[in-house]
Structure formats: structure tokens, C-alpha cells
Design an enzyme around this catalytic site. Structure first.
Site, mmCIF file in Angstrom:
data_model
loop_
_atom_site.group_PDB
_atom_site.id
_atom_site.type_symbol
_atom_site.label_atom_id
_atom_site.label_comp_id
_atom_site.label_asym_id
_atom_site.label_seq_id
_atom_site.Cartn_x
_atom_site.Cartn_y
_atom_site.Cartn_z
ATOM 1 N N ASP A 133 9.097 3.516 2.029
ATOM 2 C CA ASP A 133 7.764 3.868 1.536
ATOM 3 C C ASP A 133 7.127 2.579 1.035
ATOM 4 O O ASP A 133 7.806 1.565 0.869
ATOM 5 C CB ASP A 133 7.886 4.898 0.395
ATOM 6 N N TYR B 242 -0.332 0.776 0.095
ATOM 7 C CA TYR B 242 -0.728 0.705 1.499
ATOM 8 C C TYR B 242 -2.127 1.321 1.700
ATOM 9 O O TYR B 242 -2.790 1.034 2.677
ATOM 10 C CB TYR B 242 0.252 1.495 2.382
ATOM 11 N N THR C 163 0.794 7.419 4.511
ATOM 12 C CA THR C 163 -0.113 6.361 4.975
ATOM 13 C C THR C 163 0.525 5.595 6.131
ATOM 14 O O THR C 163 -0.129 5.326 7.149
ATOM 15 C CB THR C 163 -0.421 5.406 3.802
ATOM 16 N N GLU D 163 2.742 4.264 -9.417
ATOM 17 C CA GLU D 163 3.716 3.172 -9.276
ATOM 18 C C GLU D 163 3.822 2.399 -10.607
ATOM 19 O O GLU D 163 4.901 2.118 -11.093
ATOM 20 C CB GLU D 163 3.216 2.260 -8.147
HETATM 21 N N1 DGL Z 1 3.529 7.091 -0.786
HETATM 22 C C1 DGL Z 1 2.444 6.584 0.045
HETATM 23 C C2 DGL Z 1 1.888 7.745 0.877
HETATM 24 O O1 DGL Z 1 2.544 8.770 1.021
HETATM 25 C C3 DGL Z 1 1.514 5.847 -0.848
HETATM 26 C C4 DGL Z 1 0.507 5.035 -0.168
HETATM 27 C C5 DGL Z 1 0.057 3.812 -0.870
HETATM 28 O O2 DGL Z 1 0.872 2.933 -1.079
HETATM 29 O O3 DGL Z 1 -1.155 3.707 -1.104
HETATM 30 O O4 DGL Z 1 0.818 7.673 1.443
#
Ligand code: DGL
Length: 281
Positions: free
Chosen positions: A18, A50, A83, A162
Site C-alpha cells: 500500500d 498516492y 489508488t 497516516e
Molecule cells: N490506502 C490507499 C488507498 O486505498 C491510500 C491512497 C493514498 O495514499 O492517497 O487508496
């Protein structure tokens, strides 16, 4: 450089990644359904979030991490990030055609199946909601079920979660952000909310509180972590790659940010204490 299912062994680990700690919400379902498997988790926290990156950047990060995991001989890959799945799963499958790869994408289909009034809010990153794959899925599910999807980008929320896990951010600030994103969606009469980012599971209680402050109606929350673990189980069974034997399963964490941050997240979110190593990819 590609290792594939055709030469993988059942005793090999499963790779999970992730942008950060959000994928731990998927890892917990995988551990529950496949308790005998060795797991390697990569948190790309040095490059998170991301959600505000270009599609090309997310594809590049995903390919770099996948190459690292394949270098560790993983027998399957779980993209525990909506994402990255929306942006990069096609490129990952093209690069590793024989590797079992499971992605997580917002649960539009399950949401349409349980919604009573066909009005569904989708909370996710901006990158997820702008992705062609997500827009095609919305078209397809809307056409099949008549459901309406209200897409709500939650800019900054994954990053805040985070940071929260690092103890740097008061939950009040997260609640204020949830209020700003969720209230307008509820005002449009939705009866179902899709949690389209794996980070959001870790503020599910705060999301429920926000919902209750606005309506006494039952609002269903949809998450696909458990379905991802089921799909992974099916794919491993299909190629006879389930690990057997009595050895204690290994769990290892890697992060592109600080070792402490991922170790704290494992402990605080899942009460797990695996070895964590810094990673430069
Ligand atoms: N855990 C990611 C998702 O499911 C987070 C995305 C990010 O880092 O903005 O989209």
C-alpha cells in the site's frame, strides 16, 4: 527478472503493498483467512500519499515495489490500495502475466446490492475517483442496477490518517475533515457509503459518529478487504499454491519511510510486532 506462479512454490510468501499503513486493514483479513501463509508487507510511506500523485507516478511506484517483492520470490501479490489498483493493476498484470495478483477497488457492486434507495456515496482519493477503471465500473454498475453514485474525493484524509498513527495529529482535525466530506454526501440522501480507500477503515468509528450526527437513518458502510482475502484464497487454490505444514508463519514489514512509523502502526492498529526493515526502492 520476472518470477511467476509457474515457478513459484507453495511455501513462498505473499507480497502485500500500500502507499502506507492503510493496507494493514486488508492484511488483517488475509491473516484471518489464510493464517498459515508467510506475508511480506510493504508500506510505501516515503512516497505517500498516492492520492495526489499522477497516474504515471503511481504506476512507477507500484512496478518498483512489485519488482522488489518478486525479488523476494513472492508467489502472489496483493495491491492493498484502491489508488494503486485503479492506476496500476493493468500494468502489473502485463508485467507479471502468470502471477496471481489481487487488487482492491471501491465496492460499488456490493454497495448497489445492499442499498435500499439506490443512492450511494463513494469516499476515496482523488486519483481513484478520476481513474478510467473506476469511471467504467460506475457506468457498468449504474447501467445494471440503476444506482446513482456520488463520488466524494477526500483530499488529505489518507495522509492525515497516516500521520495520526504516528501520534502527530489530533483526532479532532480528522473529525473536522470527515464532517466536511461526509455531510454534503449525506445531504444528497445516500443510504450507503463506500469506503474506497484502505486507510479509511482505521477511522471507521469516527466516520460512524459523523454519520450519526447527521441522520438517524441506518447508513451502511461498505469495505472490500474481506472479499479481497477471499479472492486471494480462490486464486491460490486454483494454482495449488496454498502453504501447508506446521511451521509458524512469518510476517515481515518493509517501509520506504521510518522503521518506527510502520512498527508503531503494526502495534497500534493490529497489535502485531513483526520485524520491520527500511527499504530504498
Ligand atoms: N490506502 C490507499 C488507498 O486505498 C491510500 C491512497 C493514498 O495514499 O492517497 O487508496
Amino acid at each position: 527478472m520476472t518470477s511467476t506462479a509457474s515457478n513459484a512454490h507453495a511455501s513462498a510468501p505473499i507480497g502485500i503493498f500500500d502507499s502506507g499503513v492503510g493496507g494493514l486493514s486488508v492484511l488483517r483479513h488475509i491473516r484471518a483467512q489464510l493464517p498459515q501463509e508467510d506475508l511480506i508487507y510493504v508500506a510505501d510511506s516515503g512516497y505517500a500519499p498516492y492520492g495526489d500523485k499522477t497516474e504515471e507516478q503511481v504506476v512507477d511506484r507500484s512496478l518498483a515495489i512489485a519488482a522488489y517483492l518478486l525479488g523476494h520470490g513472492v508467489k502472489a501479490l496483493v495491491v492493498a490500495c484502491n489508488t494503486a489498483t485503479i492506476a496500476a493493476i493493468k500494468a502489473l498484470r502485463a508485467r507479471y502475466p502468470e502471477l496471481p495478483i489481487v487488487g482492491v477497488e471501491p465496492g460499488l457492486k456490493p454497495a448497489a446490492a445492499i442499498s435500499r434507495n439506490g443512492k450511494i456515496g463513494v469516499l476515496a482519493t482523488e486519483r481513484t475517483l478520476r481513474g478510467d477503471k473506476l469511471l467504467a465500473l460506475r457506468e457498468q454498475v449504474s447501467a445494471a442496477t440503476g444506482a446513482t453514485f456520488i463520488l466524494q474525493p477526500c483530499i488529505g484524509l489518507a495522509d492525515r490518517i497516516e500521520q495520526c498513527e504516528l501520534g502527530n495529529d489530533p483526532l479532532d482535525a480528522t473529525s473536522a475533515m470527515l464532517e466536511r466530506y461526509i455531510a454534503p454526501v449525506l445531504a444528497q440522501g445516500v443510504d450507503t457509503l463506500v469506503l474506497g480507500c484502505t486507510h479509511y477503515l482505521f477511522v471507521q468509528d469516527a466516520i460512524e459518529r459523523t454519520v450519526r450526527a447527521h441522520t438517524s437513518q441506518q447508513i451502511a458502510l461498505v469495505d472490500t478487504g474481506e472479499a479481497v482475502a477471499r479472492q486471494l484464497t480462490r486464486l491460490l487454490d486454483a494454482v495449488s499454491l496454498r502453504r501447508t505444514g506446521n511451521d509458524a508463519p512469518q510476517l515481515q514489514g518493509y517501509t520506504t519511510a521510518t522503521v518506527e512509523s510502520l512498527a508503531q502502526a503494526f502495534a497500534g492498529l493490529l497489535d502485531l510486532h513483526p520485524p520491520v526493515t527500511h527499504l530504498s526502492v
